[in-house]
Design a protein around this motif. Structure first.
Motif, short mmCIF file in Angstrom:
data_model
loop_
_atom_site.label_atom_id
_atom_site.label_comp_id
_atom_site.label_asym_id
_atom_site.label_seq_id
_atom_site.Cartn_x
_atom_site.Cartn_y
_atom_site.Cartn_z
N LEU A 171 0.83 -1.20 0.00
CA LEU A 171 0.00 0.00 0.00
C LEU A 171 0.87 1.25 0.00
CD1 LEU A 171 -2.74 -1.00 2.60
CD2 LEU A 171 -2.90 -0.97 0.11
N PRO A 172 0.40 2.37 -0.65
CA PRO A 172 1.19 3.61 -0.62
C PRO A 172 1.15 4.23 0.76
CG PRO A 172 -0.91 3.97 -1.68
CD PRO A 172 -0.81 2.49 -1.43
N PRO A 173 2.19 4.97 1.13
CA PRO A 173 2.21 5.60 2.47
C PRO A 173 1.18 6.72 2.55
CG PRO A 173 4.06 6.34 1.17
CD PRO A 173 3.41 5.26 0.37
N LEU A 174 0.64 6.92 3.76
CA LEU A 174 -0.33 7.98 3.98
C LEU A 174 0.36 9.33 4.01
CD1 LEU A 174 -2.50 6.32 6.78
CD2 LEU A 174 -3.03 6.56 4.36
N PRO A 175 -0.35 10.41 3.59
CA PRO A 175 0.27 11.74 3.64
C PRO A 175 0.50 12.16 5.08
CG PRO A 175 -2.04 11.92 3.09
CD PRO A 175 -1.71 10.46 3.07
N PRO A 176 1.51 12.98 5.31
CA PRO A 176 1.78 13.41 6.71
C PRO A 176 0.67 14.30 7.23
CG PRO A 176 3.14 14.64 5.16
CD PRO A 176 2.48 13.56 4.36
N LYS A 177 0.40 14.19 8.49
CA LYS A 177 -0.64 14.99 9.11
C LYS A 177 -0.18 16.44 9.23
CE LYS A 177 -2.64 11.25 11.85
NZ LYS A 177 -3.04 10.80 13.20
N ARG A 178 -1.19 17.37 9.15
CA ARG A 178 -0.89 18.79 9.28
C ARG A 178 -0.66 19.14 10.73
NH1 ARG A 178 -5.43 21.60 5.30
NH2 ARG A 178 -4.71 20.58 3.36
N THR A 179 0.25 20.08 10.93
CA THR A 179 0.52 20.56 12.28
C THR A 179 -0.56 21.55 12.68
OG1 THR A 179 1.89 22.35 11.42
CG2 THR A 179 2.99 20.25 11.89
N PRO A 180 -0.74 21.83 13.94
CA PRO A 180 -1.76 22.82 14.37
C PRO A 180 -1.53 24.18 13.76
CG PRO A 180 -1.08 21.48 16.23
CD PRO A 180 -0.14 21.12 15.11
N GLY A 181 -0.28 24.57 13.53
CA GLY A 181 -0.05 25.87 12.91
C GLY A 181 -0.53 25.92 11.46
N GLN A 182 -0.32 24.81 10.74
CA GLN A 182 -0.79 24.76 9.36
C GLN A 182 -2.32 24.79 9.27
OE1 GLN A 182 1.04 21.21 7.88
NE2 GLN A 182 3.02 22.23 7.39
N VAL A 183 -2.95 24.12 10.20
CA VAL A 183 -4.42 24.11 10.20
C VAL A 183 -4.96 25.49 10.47
CG1 VAL A 183 -6.45 23.18 11.36
CG2 VAL A 183 -4.51 21.68 10.85
N GLU A 184 -4.35 26.21 11.45
CA GLU A 184 -4.83 27.55 11.78
C GLU A 184 -4.59 28.51 10.63
OE1 GLU A 184 -4.29 30.90 15.33
OE2 GLU A 184 -3.08 29.05 15.29
N LYS A 185 -3.42 28.39 9.95
CA LYS A 185 -3.15 29.27 8.82
C LYS A 185 -4.16 29.01 7.68
CE LYS A 185 0.51 30.56 5.59
NZ LYS A 185 -0.32 30.35 4.42
N ARG A 186 -4.46 27.76 7.46
CA ARG A 186 -5.44 27.44 6.41
C ARG A 186 -6.80 28.02 6.72
NH1 ARG A 186 -6.51 26.90 1.24
NH2 ARG A 186 -8.20 25.41 0.84
N TYR A 187 -7.18 28.03 7.99
CA TYR A 187 -8.48 28.57 8.41
C TYR A 187 -8.53 30.07 8.19
CZ TYR A 187 -12.19 30.08 11.53
OH TYR A 187 -13.30 30.69 12.06
N HIS A 188 -7.45 30.78 8.53
CA HIS A 188 -7.43 32.23 8.34
C HIS A 188 -7.46 32.59 6.86
CE1 HIS A 188 -7.12 33.40 12.50
NE2 HIS A 188 -6.09 32.56 12.72
N ASP A 189 -6.81 31.81 6.03
CA ASP A 189 -6.84 32.10 4.59
C ASP A 189 -8.26 31.99 4.02
OD1 ASP A 189 -4.15 32.48 4.71
OD2 ASP A 189 -3.62 30.47 3.95
#
Length: 671
Positions: A171-189
């Protein structure tokens, strides 16, 4: 000594033993009680129990016991009373079963068990079921039978393919999980993209563009002050007012507006220069320019020209002598199988003709070619009312259908036409005998009235013009008879009596005639029957039936009497070459003469130079005896050749020496 326990017996064995024990014994009969004082005890009262029907397992109750008697022990030939179980009492326990005898035989061995086969997996996506799983079910029936369903075995899945084995390492490897900072930045965008636009101030430096003003209009010429009219000109000035606006320019042709032509230069000031018209001293408007006046001859030259008329340039006013070959030939070009509708047919029939008479004649002739008389329905009295569309589709009709279709086509073609109903002296009509009462007026026929040239109403019979019927033989003969189109209205009324008395359309000054006059004929009630005329030959040769003499059927045979026979053409304009089949035949009168050859004698008719009138004078004693017939014939063939155009003298020389053929015209009877 060891006592063996009794062997269990089946029901059949027990019944057989009981039957064997009764062999040789007399049947038991009940002894009647002689003492009347002895009475049977009254049965105990029954409890209120539910009487359930007995459950029978094998057969009817009449098979219980011997002699159809109830089961149970008997005492002195009398059965004991039945045992009744009251409510609340316990039922006696059933008898104990006999002890089972132990069998010394060993139990049979079970069959050897088949070795379990390992399932084989194949490279398909189908799944395989276990071969050891079974489904068992106990049937709800008699004796507790157990039913087991069949199990799947590997042979059933031999053609199936299973999916390949699952390998987690592939099976292919799963993508890495987002860090809390990346999630918050995505929300503000995302929130920032949803916000509206912010107002901003525009720059104060705006470039000013000067717009040129439109050119000024040219000054109007000064208006001339009108002078007061003099006393002499006051009346003229009151009638002629000066124009308020300048006269309009001449109209320009559409070809002048840039149709592959060099464009004219624009005026300097952007306005077309108008040359002022010269002023008149009296103040009248300027004259109309004749140069722009359209040429009428040029306009008419561009118009489409109407098709040339098929009618000859000169046609006689008499319908009898008119040449109808053009409409007759044109009507034969449209068989009913190719006609899509009545509207289309009307347009096609009348398109080449401008004369209403020729248009009506084309419709009259078309009906002869495409509609047949329904003789079967007429003789069987099963005639149904028809419509023009039904007549066009079936091609069968009686007089009503002919008249209705003619009016439908004529109306679509723009002609005025009516359907006239009334009495007709056609098939089945016989003249009244002397002394016979006059019947009441009745209707048997239908015909048409159509407006032709010069607004004249013309009576025509499309049914009789298409053919004739024989009621005795129940046959219809299609034969074109144009005389029922060209016949005058006065002669037409001798055989047609309309129900609407305003539709006689007579030309002799009389508006109508009575029913008595019509049914008896023009000669009155005491008149003898008219001469018998074979209309087929007479019509073909253009002989007038009303001008045939003698007009009565019976001819007197008085001694020393001269009988004159004469007839003539239907019209003085009749031309045998144009209106008939050719030069006229010679005519003879056939009489019975015992002294002549074959008992027949022929007298030849004389004629004028134009061959339009014929006559013959014969002594009455030469005509024959009372009751014999006198016939008028045409001589059609003489010595094997056509006799048309043969003169009287040539025919007299041929009589008795050459073979001849004849055609019947009329017949009289000697009285």
């Amino acid at each position: 000594m060891t006592t063996e326990s009794p062997q269990p017996q089946s029901i059949q064995a027990r019944i057989a033993a009981l039957n064997l024990g009764q062999v040789g014994k007399a049947p038991i009969t009940a002894t009647p009680i002689q003492d009347e004082s002895v009475q049977r005890p009254s049965p105990a009262p029954r409890s209120q129990t539910a009487n359930l029907p007995a459950t029978l397992s094998n057969g009817h109750y009449i098979g219980n016991g011997i002699g159809n008697e109830p089961n149970g022990e008997k005492q002195n030939g009398v059965l004991p009373p039945p045992t009744i179980t009251r409510t609340g009492e316990k039922k006696p326990p059933p008898p104990a079963l006999p002890p089972r005898k132990h069998s010394t035989q060993p139990s049979p061995a079970l069959p050897p068990r088949r070795a379990t086969e390992a399932p084989q997996r194949s490279g398909s996506n189908a799944s395989i079921s276990s071969t050891i799983s079974t489904m068992s079910a106990v049937s709800i029936g008699i004796n507790g039978t157990v039913r087991t369903s069949a199990s799947r075995n590997p042979s059933m899945d031999a053609g199936r393919k299973l999916a390949p084995l699952f390998d987690q390492n592939a099976l292919p490897p799963l993508p890495p999980k987002r860090t809390p900072g990346q999630v918050e930045k995505r929300y503000h965008d995302i929130e920032r993209s949803r916000m509206g636009l912010k107002p901003t101030k525009s720059t104060p430096n705006v470039t000013t563009v000067e717009v040129a003003s439109p050119p000024s209009l040219p000054s109007r010429p000064p208006q001339r002050t009108p002078q007061p009219p003099t006393p002499k000109e006051s009346t003229a000035a009151a009638r002629k007012l000066p124009p308020e606006n300048p006269p309009a320019m001449p109209a320009r042709s559409a070809l002048a507006y840039s149709m592959n032509k060099p464009q004219e230069p624009e005026p300097a000031n952007g306005v077309d220069e108008v040359t002022p018209s010269p002023e008149r001293a009296d103040g009248a408007p300027p004259p109309i320019p004749v140069s722009s006046k359209p040429d009428l001859a040029s306009i008419l030259a561009t118009k489409p020209k109407p098709p040339p008329s098929t009618q000859p340039p000169s046609q006689p006013a008499c319908l009898t002598c008119r040449d109808f070959s053009a409409p007759d030939n044109h009507a034969a070009k449209f068989p009913k199988e190719t006609v899509p509708s009545i509207d289309w047919l009307a347009t096609q029939l009348v398109a080449p003709f401008t004369s209403p008479t020729d248009q009506a004649r084309a419709i009259f002739t078309w009906l002869h070619h495409n509609v047949a008389y329904d003789i079967i329905a007429f003789c069987n009295k099963t005639v149904q009312r028809s419509t023009p569309a039904n007549t066009l589709a079936t091609g069968l009709a009686v007089c009503e259908g002919y008249a209705g279709l003619f009016t439908a086509i004529a109306s679509k073609a723009g002609l005025e036409s009516l359907v006239v109903s009334g009495h007709g002296k056609g098939a089945g009509f016989s003249p009244l005998e002397p002394g016979q009462p006059i019947p009441a007026e009745y209707s048997t026929h239908a015909w048409n009235a159509v407006k032709i040239d010069n607004g004249e109403w013309k009576l025509i019979d499309t049914c009789w013009g298409a053919g004739h019927v024989s009621i005795s033989e129940q046959t219809y003969t299609k034969k074109f008879s144009p005389r029922y189109f060209i016949m005058g209205n006065n002669e037409f009324g001798l055989r047609h009596f309309p129900t609407n008395k305003s539709l006689f359309h007579r030309t002799d000054g009389r508006s109508q005639m009575s029913w008595e006059e019509y049914i008896l004929g023009p000669s009155g009630p005491a008149a003898a029957p008219p001469v018998t005329i074979y209309s087929g030959v007479a019509e073909q040769e253009g002989i007038s039936e009303t001008k045939l003499r003698p007009s009565k059927l019976r001819i007197p045979t008085s001694p020393n009497m001269i009988i004159q026979f004469r007839f003539e053409n239907v019209c003085e304009h009749w031309d045998p070459l144009r209106n008939g089949p050719g030069q006229p035949y010679p005519y003879v009168l056939k009489v019975q003469n015992p002294d002549a050859r074959n008992g027949k004698e022929y007298f030849v008719f004389d004629t004028d130079a134009k061959k339009k009138k014929w006559w013959l004078d014969v002594e009455s004693r030469l005509l024959g005896q009372k009751g014999q017939a006198v016939d008028l014939y045409t001589v059609t063939v003489v010595d094997g050749r056509n006799a048309r155009g043969m003169g009287p003298e040539e025919l007299r020389r041929a009589i008795g020496t050459k073979g001849m053929s004849f055609g019947g015209v009329a017949k009289w009877e000697l009285d």
